[in-house]
Write a protein that holds these residues in place. Structure first.
Motif, PDB file in Angstrom:
ATOM      1  N   PRO A 240      79.161 -98.786 -34.611  1.00 44.72           N
ATOM      2  CA  PRO A 240      77.811 -98.792 -35.576  1.00 44.72           C
ATOM      3  C   PRO A 240      77.818 -97.657 -36.704  1.00 44.72           C
ATOM      4  CG  PRO A 240      77.117 -99.028 -33.413  1.00 44.72           C
ATOM      5  CD  PRO A 240      78.558 -98.609 -33.276  1.00 44.72           C
ATOM      6  N   SER A 244      78.247 -98.234 -40.780  1.00 37.24           N
ATOM      7  CA  SER A 244      77.250 -97.326 -41.603  1.00 37.24           C
ATOM      8  C   SER A 244      77.733 -96.756 -42.700  1.00 37.24           C
ATOM      9  CB  SER A 244      76.368 -96.500 -40.813  1.00 37.24           C
ATOM     10  OG  SER A 244      77.099 -95.257 -40.333  1.00 37.24           O
ATOM     11  N   GLU A 263      75.869-102.749 -30.494  1.00 37.29           N
ATOM     12  CA  GLU A 263      74.974-103.277 -31.391  1.00 37.29           C
ATOM     13  C   GLU A 263      75.432-103.415 -32.897  1.00 37.29           C
ATOM     14  OE1 GLU A 263      70.427-101.998 -33.106  1.00 37.29           O
ATOM     15  OE2 GLU A 263      70.733-102.411 -30.807  1.00 37.29           O
ATOM     16  N   VAL A 264      75.507-104.505 -33.430  1.00 39.66           N
ATOM     17  CA  VAL A 264      76.084-104.570 -34.833  1.00 39.66           C
ATOM     18  C   VAL A 264      74.928-104.889 -35.912  1.00 39.66           C
ATOM     19  CG1 VAL A 264      77.969-105.960 -36.130  1.00 39.66           C
ATOM     20  CG2 VAL A 264      78.398-105.073 -34.010  1.00 39.66           C
ATOM     21  N   ASP A 265      75.053-104.105 -36.802  1.00 36.40           N
ATOM     22  CA  ASP A 265      74.052-104.630 -37.971  1.00 36.40           C
ATOM     23  C   ASP A 265      74.758-105.574 -38.942  1.00 36.40           C
ATOM     24  OD1 ASP A 265      72.589-104.576 -40.092  1.00 36.40           O
ATOM     25  OD2 ASP A 265      71.900-102.465 -40.369  1.00 36.40           O
ATOM     26  N   PHE A 266      74.505-106.798 -38.949  1.00 30.22           N
ATOM     27  CA  PHE A 266      75.176-107.832 -39.596  1.00 30.22           C
ATOM     28  C   PHE A 266      74.625-107.840 -41.023  1.00 30.22           C
ATOM     29  CE2 PHE A 266      76.771-109.359 -35.674  1.00 30.22           C
ATOM     30  CZ  PHE A 266      78.193-109.592 -36.096  1.00 30.22           C
ATOM     31  N   GLY A 267      73.526-107.054 -41.201  1.00 27.43           N
ATOM     32  CA  GLY A 267      73.070-106.840 -42.781  1.00 27.43           C
ATOM     33  C   GLY A 267      74.148-106.151 -43.351  1.00 27.43           C
ATOM     34  N   LEU A 268      74.488-105.015 -42.948  1.00 28.72           N
ATOM     35  CA  LEU A 268      75.598-104.277 -43.527  1.00 28.72           C
ATOM     36  C   LEU A 268      76.865-105.137 -43.577  1.00 28.72           C
ATOM     37  CD1 LEU A 268      74.956-100.763 -41.504  1.00 28.72           C
ATOM     38  CD2 LEU A 268      74.572-101.422 -43.946  1.00 28.72           C
ATOM     39  N   SER A 271      76.215-107.591 -46.448  1.00 27.59           N
ATOM     40  CA  SER A 271      75.911-107.043 -47.836  1.00 27.59           C
ATOM     41  C   SER A 271      76.978-106.329 -48.426  1.00 27.59           C
ATOM     42  CB  SER A 271      74.687-106.051 -47.660  1.00 27.59           C
ATOM     43  OG  SER A 271      74.933-105.109 -46.830  1.00 27.59           O
TER      44      SER A 271
END
Length: 336
Positions: A240, A244, A263-268, A271
């Motif tokens: 993560p 970031s 946990e992966v922020d697929f928004g990042l 985008s």
């Protein structure tokens, strides 16, 4: 002969077994050198390959050896041939009935799987042969990462696979590699294998360190590290954080075993158009590694931290279990 068997979680015992005999389609190797893999440590901790096994099984799969017996139907190898073993073909040391930590090793039904043995190039030691398997793992990770000369790379984890990845990266002409590891011992090995710099992430935060070492690029009004490629070889919960601070269109390859869900922020990911890929095993890389080593330009010395005689296997395993003090640990049964 004595062979280590996993008998349950954290239960590793030496069993006395009879030396193997080759059937008509089999080969027996006089084992040369065997590396202790992180998978071996994991198998012992779990008591099996994916959890406690139903019965004891032997370990060891990073090896070289010499053909000492061959069945009547064997044609592609002969007595005295020095070889390396591709254990993905026959699962040696990965839950099968044979493991490589032995003076003699049976290669069952070699006739049906001749790709399980590859010739060790002339001039390479049996120790070098034992390093082909972990180097193949690293080569597959580097292939998945897709680097080229001029790229800026960060390697998280300077254990045996992280260090082997440094060997491959430098051989490919990648000069700007920054390594992160908790162990001073392993950071020194990373520098010896071609990392431009190596840092303890507890003392020097990776984002700020990479900004200083690789420079900055603007991404969505932020100054982010100019690092183009990340290789995660530590197994630590760093993914993560990498996502970031990764720049736009950076690449991340996960070559480590992640023991817990991440946990992966697929928004990042979306985008910043990040590229994420995993690497497991070595579908085609054994030949690449043998060709690399046959060139005679690769120094593997810093990759190996300890060597033990075969009769001292338990001492070797204890050393390999201390990651802050060891890199690749080899067990030698037949010295060159």
């Amino acid at each position: 002969m004595q062979v280590p068997f996993v008998c349950g979680p954290n239960d590793l015992r030496l069993f006395d077994i009879e030396p193997p005999r080759a059937g008509p389609r089999d080969v027996v190797l006089r084992v040369g050198s065997v590396g202790i893999c992180g998978s071996d440590l994991g198998y012992v901790a779990a008591g099996g390959t994916v959890g406690p096994a139903d019965k004891p099984f032997p370990i060891g799969h990073e090896l070289s050896g010499t053909v000492m017996a061959a069945g009547d139907e064997v044609r592609s190898v002969k007595l005295g041939d020095r070889v390396v073993v591709n254990p993905l073909v026959n699962l040696i040391g990965n839950g099968s009935t044979e493991g490589a930590f032995a003076r003699e090793l049976l290669i069952r039904d070699f006739v049906a799987r001749p790709e399980s043995l590859l010739p060790l190039p002339e001039g390479l030691s049996l120790d070098a042969g034992a390093l082909v398997e972990p180097l193949a793992v690293a080569t597959h990770g580097v292939n998945q990462l897709g680097v080229k000369p001029g790229d800026k790379v960060a390697v998280f984890g300077a254990g045996p696979i992280g260090l082997a990845s440094l060997v491959v990266l430098r051989h490919r002409g990648i000069e700007d590699v920054i390594a992160f590891d908790l162990s001073p011992f392993r950071r020194e090995r990373a520098l010896a294998l071609g990392a431009r710099a190596a840092f303890d992430p507890r003392e020097q935060a990776p984002r700020e360190t990479l900004l200083a070492e690789h420079g900055a690029v603007a991404t969505f009004r932020q100054s982010l590290p100019a690092t183009t490629h990340y290789l995660e070889a530590s197994g630590a919960p760093v993914i993560p954080d990498i996502l970031s601070f990764a720049r736009a269109r950076a690449s991340l390859c996960v070559i480590s075993v992640q023991k817990k869900p991440v946990e992966v922020d697929f928004g990042l990911v979306m985008s910043k158009e990040l590229r994420m890929v995993g690497a497991l095993g070595y579908p085609t890389e054994f030949g690449e590694v043998l060709e690399m080593l046959a060139g005679g330009t690769v120094d593997l010395g810093p990759l190996v931290s300890h060597r033990f005689a075969g009769e001292d296997f338990l001492d070797a395993f204890a050393m390999a279990s201390r990651p802050g003090e060891a890199a690749k640990v080899l067990v030698q049964y037949d010295r060159d």
